[in-house]
Design a protein around this motif. Structure first.
Motif, PDB file in Angstrom:
ATOM      1  N   ILE A 309       0.895  -1.211   0.055  1.00 50.58           N
ATOM      2  CA  ILE A 309       0.075  -0.080   0.104  1.00 50.58           C
ATOM      3  C   ILE A 309       1.004   1.219  -0.143  1.00 50.58           C
ATOM      4  CG2 ILE A 309      -1.760   1.537   1.289  1.00 50.58           C
ATOM      5  CD1 ILE A 309      -2.805  -1.178   2.356  1.00 50.58           C
ATOM      6  N   VAL A 324      -1.136   3.280   8.430  1.00 53.08           N
ATOM      7  CA  VAL A 324      -0.878   1.731   8.086  1.00 53.08           C
ATOM      8  C   VAL A 324      -0.423   1.410   9.434  1.00 53.08           C
ATOM      9  CG1 VAL A 324       0.114  -0.154   6.997  1.00 53.08           C
ATOM     10  CG2 VAL A 324      -0.450   1.935   5.647  1.00 53.08           C
ATOM     11  N   ALA A 338      -7.169  -7.239  -0.833  1.00 51.94           N
ATOM     12  CA  ALA A 338      -7.004  -6.198  -0.381  1.00 51.94           C
ATOM     13  C   ALA A 338      -6.255  -4.918  -1.091  1.00 51.94           C
ATOM     14  CB  ALA A 338      -6.554  -6.218   1.279  1.00 51.94           C
ATOM     15  N   VAL A 342      -7.505  -1.469  -2.956  1.00 51.52           N
ATOM     16  CA  VAL A 342      -7.149  -0.297  -2.704  1.00 51.52           C
ATOM     17  C   VAL A 342      -6.671   0.195  -4.371  1.00 51.52           C
ATOM     18  CG1 VAL A 342      -5.243   1.023  -1.653  1.00 51.52           C
ATOM     19  CG2 VAL A 342      -6.413  -0.787  -0.555  1.00 51.52           C
ATOM     20  N   ILE A 360      -5.697   7.208   3.111  1.00 50.38           N
ATOM     21  CA  ILE A 360      -5.645   5.861   3.403  1.00 50.38           C
ATOM     22  C   ILE A 360      -5.316   5.299   4.783  1.00 50.38           C
ATOM     23  CG2 ILE A 360      -5.119   3.342   2.452  1.00 50.38           C
ATOM     24  CD1 ILE A 360      -4.064   4.822  -0.170  1.00 50.38           C
ATOM     25  N   THR A 361      -6.223   4.615   5.466  1.00 46.39           N
ATOM     26  CA  THR A 361      -6.195   4.160   6.488  1.00 46.39           C
ATOM     27  C   THR A 361      -6.426   2.524   6.757  1.00 46.39           C
ATOM     28  OG1 THR A 361      -7.061   6.025   7.601  1.00 46.39           O
ATOM     29  CG2 THR A 361      -7.350   4.198   9.072  1.00 46.39           C
ATOM     30  N   ALA A 362      -5.390   1.928   7.083  1.00 49.92           N
ATOM     31  CA  ALA A 362      -5.431   0.258   7.108  1.00 49.92           C
ATOM     32  C   ALA A 362      -4.895  -0.188   8.627  1.00 49.92           C
ATOM     33  CB  ALA A 362      -4.315  -0.022   6.108  1.00 49.92           C
ATOM     34  N   ILE A 371      -9.867  -1.329   5.812  1.00 51.32           N
ATOM     35  CA  ILE A 371      -9.205  -0.386   5.179  1.00 51.32           C
ATOM     36  C   ILE A 371     -10.217   0.789   4.622  1.00 51.32           C
ATOM     37  CG2 ILE A 371      -7.715   0.079   2.972  1.00 51.32           C
ATOM     38  CD1 ILE A 371      -6.891  -2.701   3.258  1.00 51.32           C
ATOM     39  N   THR A 372      -9.919   2.117   4.915  1.00 49.91           N
ATOM     40  CA  THR A 372     -10.746   3.085   4.248  1.00 49.91           C
ATOM     41  C   THR A 372      -9.867   3.944   3.503  1.00 49.91           C
ATOM     42  OG1 THR A 372     -11.933   3.234   6.426  1.00 49.91           O
ATOM     43  CG2 THR A 372     -11.991   5.306   5.013  1.00 49.91           C
ATOM     44  N   THR A 416     -14.982   2.141   2.702  1.00 50.23           N
ATOM     45  CA  THR A 416     -14.239   1.249   3.832  1.00 50.23           C
ATOM     46  C   THR A 416     -14.712  -0.038   3.234  1.00 50.23           C
ATOM     47  OG1 THR A 416     -14.517   3.000   5.431  1.00 50.23           O
ATOM     48  CG2 THR A 416     -14.432   0.671   6.079  1.00 50.23           C
TER      49      THR A 416
END
Length: 431
Positions: A309, A324, A338, A342, A360-362, A371-372, A416
């Protein structure tokens, strides 16, 4: 202590309000039961082809209200209905729909609930309201009457039990009975409403058979989605090989053949052709590497999802901010799903949203990967109308995952995806 008492009274008041709603629901239950039974009776005359689906619709709507009230009482109750097949047109389609709703077991459970809830729901709602009214009257009304007529001769009975002509004794007895009933109300009201919710769940929740049927359908849909995805992927690989590396390799062979012919007579031309063949081989090698990277990126295989990512964010033309927290490696197919999700979301954002910034938040807990991908672009992303988003959702469903889209027109957008990753998951376990 006062906080505990106020919380206790608050729960009892909420339960009493829910009880009043249960009284209304009991009346609706009785009406929907009568409508359904009458519509079935008219089936003999042929009118049931029209009346039965409408009555079943009312019955299911009423049952869903019961499920919502049960959820408000802390007893979650899922819908057990199976998807209705698309009927054919005309009378045959109407007959097919009637047959479907009458054969489904959930219809008859709804009907049984509608009949019994007209009594159970009525009592569960009436008793708390009655006790609260009795308690308030017992504590408030007699003192008010006495204050209004302090010297008069009151010859009456409070609730048919307590004489109002003896001031002191009656006051104490009335307040005592009111407080006693109020205490009983505050304890019993939540239990009565909760008991009705448990009763609702016992009849309206999915049975083992319906859960199994729903699971079978999910598995069949996932299998179909996997086949479609694999077929599309194979077509893409075949097209890339045919149009890219294969064409260049054919050209290299032709150039080498021509160079061989010129090798004795025209060394300069042969050298030029060899140079072009070498350049074509480099390009073919790059195309093959890109193709392999598209199938399974080396950074994903070697360093895991978090690093992959980060590589996506670094290569993206957008301003990407990363958070992350992935402390361990996951099942490789889940990491791959995933990663490509992304990738697709970043591509969609760059192509359609025109954002200034992407986040990006994982995160990874014990049993869930979340994951958002959020952006401040123009919004308007729609799961029902975007083929890319539908493809991601289908990939998530393969792993029992979900995709949630929040994208109002004008933005911002937050998408999400959640993928179960516990070792006990039936699809993600390696055992």
């Amino acid at each position: 202590m006062s906080t505990a008492i106020s919380d206790h009274l608050g729960r009892a008041l909420r339960a009493t309000w829910q009880g009043l709603l249960l009284i209304g629901l009991a009346a609706l239950s009785l009406v929907s039961f009568i409508l359904t039974v009458v519509s079935m009776a008219f089936s003999v005359l042929g009118l049931g082809l029209v009346l039965v689906p409408a009555a079943i619709g009312v019955l299911r709507w009423t049952a869903n209200q019961g499920r919502r009230l049960a959820g408000a009482a802390g007893v979650e109750t899922a819908e057990p209905y199976l998807p209705t097949p698309r009927p054919t047109s005309g009378l045959a389609g109407l007959a097919q729909r009637v047959q479907w709703v009458l054969v489904e077991a959930a219809t008859w459970r709804d009907l049984l609930w509608a009949l019994t809830n007209s009594l159970v729901g009525f009592l569960a709602g009436l008793l708390p309201a009655t006790m609260l009214g009795y308690a308030v009257q017992g504590v408030v009304v007699p003192p008010v009457l006495w204050v209004a007529d302090p010297g008069g001769d009151v010859v009456a009975f409070w609730n048919g039990l307590i004489p109002l002509d003896e001031r002191g004794t009656t006051a104490a007895l009335s307040v005592f009975v009111g407080l006693l009933v109020g205490t009983l109300w505050s304890w019993s009201a939540p239990h009565l409403v909760h008991g009705q919710a448990v009763f609702t769940r016992s009849l309206l929740a999915p049975t083992k058979r319906s859960r199994l049927a729903d699971r079978v359908k999910q598995l069949a849909d996932s299998r179909s989605a996997i086949i479609d995805i694999q077929e599309a992927e194979l077509r893409r690989i075949e097209r890339d090989l045919h149009d890219g590396a294969q064409a260049r390799l054919v050209a290299i062979g032709m150039k080498l053949g021509a160079a061989d012919r010129y090798l004795e007579s025209d060394v300069h031309s042969a050298r030029t052709l060899l140079t072009e063949a070498r350049e074509a081989s480099v390009k073919a090698l790059d195309e093959l590497r890109n193709l392999v990277r598209g199938i399974h990126p080396p950074v994903l295989a070697e360093r895991g999802l978090g690093a992959a990512i980060e590589a996506l964010a670094f290569e993206s033309p957008l301003d990407v901010e990363l958070t992350v927290d992935l402390p361990r490696r996951l099942y490789p197919p889940l990491e791959s799903a995933a990663y490509f999700a992304v990738t697709e979301l970043l591509t969609n954002a760059a192509k359609h949203a025109d954002p200034r910034r992407v986040e990006i938040t994982a995160t990874l807990t014990e049993d869930l990967l979340r994951i958002t991908v959020a952006d401040d672009g123009r919004g308007g992303a729609d799961l029902d109308h975007g083929t890319g988003l539908r493809g991601i959702a289908r990939r998530c469903e393969t792993f029992d995952g979900t995709l949630a889209v929040r994208s109002p027109v004008g933005g911002p957008t937050a998408i999400t995806l959640e993928l179960p990753c516990a070792s006990s998951s039936p699809r993600t376990s390696t055992s």
